[in-house]
Design a protein around this motif. Structure first.
Motif: not given
Ligand code: FAD
Ligand code: NAI
Length: 324
Positions: A297-324
């Motif tokens: 969510g935005d609160w994990c980063l900058s509290g802006r639209v950009e931060g929210a989008w980046l946070s969603g990407q990071e959650a997905a990246r970490r999840l996929l990394e752990h699947l491997q």
């Protein structure tokens, strides 16, 4: 995999997971996508009551915005910008590129959600894990699942309530305070006699003003303005009636613009309880990978639209990394 929240963070995570071949199921308590980036349908057209515009500074988000622009759901907005300080208005032009959803802010979330399976008007009340899989229980008592992983993409106070299965994460998230914002829209049949289209305000109950019709794709008749109160004023007046909020912010607006201010022909007020994190963080996303639980969510980063989008990407990246 389940994703709770279809704001920009949840949709960003969903798109990244879908791209990696994962099946995602989204849930939202609202009637549609977008969260704080949604637009409100009204008698005077769609109004952006939450996010007003966004900037793109991270190269990954810049590339995403370019793609949205090519798809036609985003356009640049170059308002005639002002600054108000100690009651004094002055032009405040700058070089910053600002983006808006077109023809309304919610167009971005709508485009992102195409083809993603989502259940709306579904408030998740509990998230719990059986021996192997996750189950979600909604406020009506219906259970959804089983899911291998859960991504929470909701404001921190709402995430805390869903983290009973992960006490350590719950404690960390509970420490994040989010401030409210009262947002008011006012429409005038006769356009206000001012060249101003956006204004950063200081020393006032107001924080920001925007002329809706100056954004690409919006109707400019009637002349609709969006006013945002400061966090401090919003906190102080959190339980004020909508009518009183409209009256007081209309008063502050009239004091600020140096032109005659008629009574509005249309008005509405919306209270965002969890509008912005009190402080930015640099977490990207939070996770308990062994449990299969991710929080963004935005609160994990900058509290802006950009931060929210980046946070969603990071959650997905970490999840996929752990699947491997
Ligand atoms: P949200 O958009 O809040 O999405 C969370 C979703 O989760 C919501 O749809 C909600 O309904 C859903 N949800 C919550 N709990 C549950 C539950 N239990 N079950 C199911 N669903 C649930 N940013 C900028 O960059 N520029 C701006 O100009 C700007 N202005 C703003 C002005 C205002 C008034 C506000 C409120 C915000 C503004 N922002 C701005 C911030 C920006 O809107 C947010 O950073 C961004 O939209 C947050 O996205 P998100 O996905 O993290 O959260
Ligand atoms: P930005 O770079 O346009 O603005 C950042 C800040 O810089 C502004 O808040 C303002 O104080 C100042 N600023 C920028 N340009 C200015 C100018 N021409 N004249 C005077 N001051 C200027 O955008 P960024 O960094 O993407 O920030 C997003 C905006 O969203 C901010 O304005 C922020 O306050 C607002 N926001 C509002 C929320 C709310 O709940 N009301 C929640 C989250 C963000």
């Amino acid at each position: 995999m389940a994703i709770i929240g279809t704001g920009i963070a949840g949709l960003s995570a969903a798109q990244a997971l879908r791209k990696a071949g994962q099946a995602v199921h989204l849930f939202d308590k609202a009637r549609g996508v977008g969260g704080r980036m949604s637009s409100k349908r009204s008698d005077v057209g769609s109004i952006d009551l939450g996010a007003q515009y966004f900037t793109a500074r991270d190269r990954r988000f810049v590339a995403q915005v370019q793609q949205w622009q090519a798809e036609g759901c985003v356009q640049p907005w170059s308002p005639s910008l002002y600054n108000a300080k100690q009651g004094r208005l002055s032009p405040s032009p700058d070089e910053q590129v600002r983006w808006v959803g077109a023809p309304r802010m919610s167009a971005i979330a709508k485009a992102m959600a195409l083809d993603l399976p989502a259940v709306f008007s579904c408030r998740i009340a509990e998230v719990f894990k059986g021996e192997e899989f996750w189950e979600l229980l909604d406020a009506e008592g219906t259970s959804h699942g089983p899911f291998s992983h859960v991504v929470l993409a909701v404001p921190a106070p709402q995430a805390t309530a869903l983290l009973a299965s992960a006490p350590k994460l719950a404690t960390q998230v509970a420490g994040v305070k989010m401030d409210p914002t009262w947002s008011v829209a006012l429409s005038f049949d006769t356009p206000l006699d001012t060249p101003m289209q956006g204004c950063f305000v200081q020393d006032s109950p107001l924080d920001w003003l925007a002329r809706s019709g100056s954004k690409p794709g919006r109707d400019d008749s009637p002349d609709t303005w969006v006013l945002h109160a400061t966090s401090a004023w919003s906190k102080q007046h959190i339980d004020l009636s909508r009518e009183a909020v409209i009256e007081q912010l209309h008063g502050a607006f009239a004091e600020l613009v140096s032109c005659p201010m008629p009574a509005p022909s249309f008005s509405l007020a919306h209270r965002w309880l969890y509008a912005r994190p009190a402080q930015p963080h640099e977490w990207g996303a939070l996770a308990d990978p062994d449990l299969g639980l991710y929080v963004c969510g935005d609160w994990c980063l900058s509290g802006r639209v950009e931060g929210a989008w980046l946070s969603g990407q990071e959650a997905a990246r970490r999840l996929l990394e752990h699947l491997q």
